[in-house]
Design a protein around this motif. Structure first.
Motif, PDB file in Angstrom:
ATOM      1  N   LEU B  96       0.857  -1.183   0.000  1.00  0.00           N
ATOM      2  CA  LEU B  96       0.000   0.000   0.000  1.00  0.00           C
ATOM      3  C   LEU B  96       0.893   1.232   0.000  1.00  0.00           C
ATOM      4  O   LEU B  96       2.014   1.183   0.506  1.00  0.00           O
ATOM      5  CB  LEU B  96      -0.886   0.012   1.246  1.00  0.00           C
ATOM      6  N   GLU B 100      -2.272   5.426   1.554  1.00  0.00           N
ATOM      7  CA  GLU B 100      -3.242   4.337   1.755  1.00  0.00           C
ATOM      8  C   GLU B 100      -3.077   3.663   3.117  1.00  0.00           C
ATOM      9  O   GLU B 100      -4.058   3.264   3.746  1.00  0.00           O
ATOM     10  CB  GLU B 100      -3.109   3.296   0.634  1.00  0.00           C
ATOM     11  N   GLU B 103      -4.667   6.030   5.548  1.00  0.00           N
ATOM     12  CA  GLU B 103      -6.128   6.020   5.402  1.00  0.00           C
ATOM     13  C   GLU B 103      -6.730   4.729   5.955  1.00  0.00           C
ATOM     14  O   GLU B 103      -7.810   4.740   6.547  1.00  0.00           O
ATOM     15  CB  GLU B 103      -6.516   6.208   3.929  1.00  0.00           C
ATOM     16  N   PHE B 104      -5.982   3.624   5.766  1.00  0.00           N
ATOM     17  CA  PHE B 104      -6.487   2.355   6.284  1.00  0.00           C
ATOM     18  C   PHE B 104      -6.611   2.400   7.805  1.00  0.00           C
ATOM     19  O   PHE B 104      -7.661   2.086   8.371  1.00  0.00           O
ATOM     20  CB  PHE B 104      -5.584   1.199   5.862  1.00  0.00           C
ATOM     21  N   TYR B 105      -5.532   2.831   8.474  1.00  0.00           N
ATOM     22  CA  TYR B 105      -5.589   2.860   9.934  1.00  0.00           C
ATOM     23  C   TYR B 105      -6.577   3.918  10.435  1.00  0.00           C
ATOM     24  O   TYR B 105      -7.205   3.738  11.478  1.00  0.00           O
ATOM     25  CB  TYR B 105      -4.194   3.051  10.529  1.00  0.00           C
TER      26      TYR B 105
END
Lengths: 377, 309
Positions: B96, B100, B103-105
């Protein structure tokens, strides 16, 4: 259950699949490859068998007889040999699988309306080739001798009605030309789904364990249910995509359309898919690394191919294996696939299989989810 | 329930047994709000087991604990939502991009959509990763990965941050930058609990707890450690024939710690003074040796504490 967290995981999974060439190859490449391999190379109906002809008679009727072999798709005459020995050498050398030997008196016998004999020498080292050669060779001769006899009798001014014998005309349902591709294509969808479903799910979890990101997720507020669904739902989408792609290729390249309802087929696929993903999840609990996960996936694949009726009819197996095959989801899914694709039947006929798959999915998912939760929490 | 003036962490008699093995044995301590607290110990001393109990992912066998006022046995879900956690493996998704990953966490910790973009930009600036937002994490160097991992761990502005061996395998410059960032966070009121086996790293902490064999052996500020925990005086001895001197000193029973540091020999002596050492050296026929009293480093204290029965 938080939708935001579920969505975050699903989004991440989809990005990772898009970036991972190996997974992409698994989703797109493997179905295409398998379809081409099984469809063309492993076509169990052998055709275009290399044939040499030794025509000692060398008459119009003997040439016509040999030509009639060539005119079917089953034989291809690769050479006319000058001697019997030469024909035998061609088989020994692998140049031909079949030699057609027409004796010198063939033309005279035919002209005289007497039974003529020819010899078909078949290389038996590949049984399926030998079987096809003998079966279709016999058929061709019968048809030819009928025509020849009628012709000869006509020439002699006699009526052909006097010819007796039984005329058996078998009718084959669903797959009238008995093409193995029709038998194989539905099965391939099962194979692709099983391999993909198990492997994608197992890898998706094991990869996180290997890289240490699972540890990070465990200390986060993510719940095990969110993590599992977040990993399973994208895989269901991918697997359904592969299914549709395989169906399209089957139709375009092999002319195997879905006789029944495609939507119904996809719906009946769901219980099989959940069972498969459950197996993947079970593997992900046990496997320590990606190599182990791959090995275990292959291990589950073998019984599914050998015992489910994928290659060989279950009816021909010893009873014990028939019973074992009842515990394999692929057995039921193949009946669904072949039922909908070839026969055009639906849930009204296939409900027992659907029920069996649903039970399997519920049990496997239940066990996997509990075990998965334990390793996570 | 939680109150803001409760200690960030308070544990009493915390014990964890795995079968017959005691990983953590009757540990009691507390961490004040806004404090940088180091948990110092060798590998396998029980650091990670303690941190896992504090994070609410491992139930203690005995003892009680509260993290941000939440019970570590029953209120794990609240703890998980309010802490940041960063491990030595950096736990980033290599496939990633920088953005990203953040943004994921942010999604996992339910950062509100409205403030998400600003927070991600802020963290990218903090980690010095401007211009690399769309680069795959796999292509980042160790120091950048470390700062990105920190960014991911604090994306939801947790009041308490756990760092498990945070600077393992990172170059010295990046390590220094990392601790600067940690001190900035602490200045803004974030409590930091860091485990480490690097002694120089523990000096960054306001207080250091030393753990050995699952037992908390000492808890003090780095200055206190150096001032009070060393029993005796520390000397540095330099001579022309270092190895012969070392062999001679190791014979003596009144020296508790004799070890080589570069070209000098460090010696810890319980009683006695510089003159005693100098006469002993002369008596052994070692001439031209210099003896000086030195201030102990945390390492000297740590080694001394570890050797104590």
């Amino acid at each position: 259950m938080s939708l935001a967290r579920l969505w975050a995981i699903m989004r991440k999974e989809l990005i990772q699949v898009r970036r991972d060439r190996i997974t992409l190859a698994l989703v797109v490449g493997v179905p295409v490859m398998e379809l081409l391999m099984f469809g063309y190379a492993l076509n169990a109906v052998t055709d275009h068998i290399a044939t040499v002809v030794f025509d000692e008679s060398s008459t119009a009727s003997s040439r016509a007889f040999a030509q009639s072999f060539h005119n079917t798709d089953y034989f291809t005459i690769v050479r006319w040999t000058p001697s019997r020995e030469d024909a035998m050498r061609a088989i020994d050398a692998g140049e031909a699988k079949v030699a057609l030997i027409i004796p010198a008196n063939f033309g005279d016998q035919v002209l005289g309306g007497r039974p003529a004999t020819a010899q078909l020498i078949v290389d038996g080292s590949d049984p399926s080739v030998a079987q096809t050669a003998m079966f279709s060779g016999g058929l061709i001769s019968q048809v030819q001798s009928g025509a020849v006899t009628v012709e000869a009798l006509n020439r002699l001014g006699q009526s052909s009605n006097s010819r007796g014998g039984i005329d058996l005309r078998p009718v084959v349902l669903y797959n009238p030309r008995m093409l193995s591709v029709k038998f194989m294509v539905p099965a391939l969808i099962g194979l692709v789904l099983q391999m993909q479903g198990v492997l994608l799910t197992a890898l998706a979890v094991v990869r996180e364990r290997e890289r240490g990101t699972l540890e990070q997720l465990i200390v986060s507020p993510v719940k095990s249910g969110e993590l599992m669904l977040g990993k399973i739902l994208p895989n269901i989408v991918l697997c359904l995509f592969s299914t549709v792609m395989t169906l399209v290729i089957a139709r375009v390249l092999f002319n195997v359309p879905v006789v029944g309802s495609t939507v119904e087929l996809l719906l009946l696929t769901l219980p099989f898919l959940f069972g498969t993903l459950g197996i993947g999840l079970a593997i992900s609990v046990v496997a320590r690394n990606q190599a182990q996960a791959l090995q275990m996936t292959m291990f589950t694949l073998l019984p599914s191919i050998l015992l489910s009726g994928f290659l060989y009819a279950r009816e021909g197996m010893p009873l014990i294996f028939q019973w074992i095959s009842l515990a394999i989801p692929m057995t039921y899914y193949l009946q669904i696939l072949r039922g909908v694709i070839l026969k055009g039947v639906g849930i009204e006929v296939l409900w027992p299989q659907t029920l069996a798959l649903t039970v399997f999915a519920v049990v496997v998912m239940g066990v996997s989810v509990t075990r998965f939760r334990k390793t996570i929490e | 329930m939680t109150t803001d003036d409760a200690p960030a962490i308070e544990v009493h008699g915390l014990t964890k047994r795995f079968g017959d093995r005691i990983a953590v044995n009757d540990v009691t301590f507390d961490v004040k709000r806004g404090e940088v607290f180091a948990f110092l110990g060798p590998n396998g001393s029980g650091k990670s087991t303690t941190i896992r109990m504090l994070c609410g992912i491992l139930a203690p066998t005995e003892g009680t604990g509260r993290v941000l006022g939440y019970d570590i046995r029953t209120e794990q879900e609240y703890i998980k939502q309010n802490i940041g956690y960063m491990s030595q493996r950096f736990s980033l998704y290599e496939d990633l991009s920088v953005r990203e990953n953040l943004e994921f966490y942010a999604g996992i910790y339910a950062v509100p959509r409205a403030s998400l973009a600003a927070r991600v930009t802020e963290l990218i600036a903090m980690a010095g990763l401007q211009g690399r937002e769309d680069q795959l994490t796999a292509h980042l160097s160790g120091g950048w990965k470390q700062r990105l991992a920190l960014g991911c761990a604090i994306v939801h502005r947790p009041p308490l941050l756990f760092l498990d061996e945070p600077t393992a395998g990172v170059d010295p410059v990046s390590r220094r930058e990392f601790w600067t960032m940690i001190h900035e966070l602490a200045a803004n009121g974030v409590t930091v609990f860091a485990t480490t086996h690097y002694l120089d790293e523990a000096e960054h902490a306001a207080r250091v707890a030393m753990i050995h064999g699952g037992v908390l052996t000492a808890l003090a500020t780095p200055a206190d450690f150096k001032a009070h925990y060393l029993h005796g005086k520390l000397f540095a001895i330099r001579s022309a024939d270092t190895l012969r001197t070392l062999a001679m000193l190791q014979q003596r029973t009144d020296l508790s710690d004799v070890s080589l540091y570069g070209d000098a020999i460090h010696v810890l002596m319980q009683t006695g003074d510089r003159e005693d050492l100098e006469s002993a050296l002369r008596a052994a026929g070692i001439t031209g040796a210099t003896v000086e009293v030195i201030a102990p480093s945390l390492e000297d204290v740590f080694i001394s504490l570890m050797k104590r029965p």
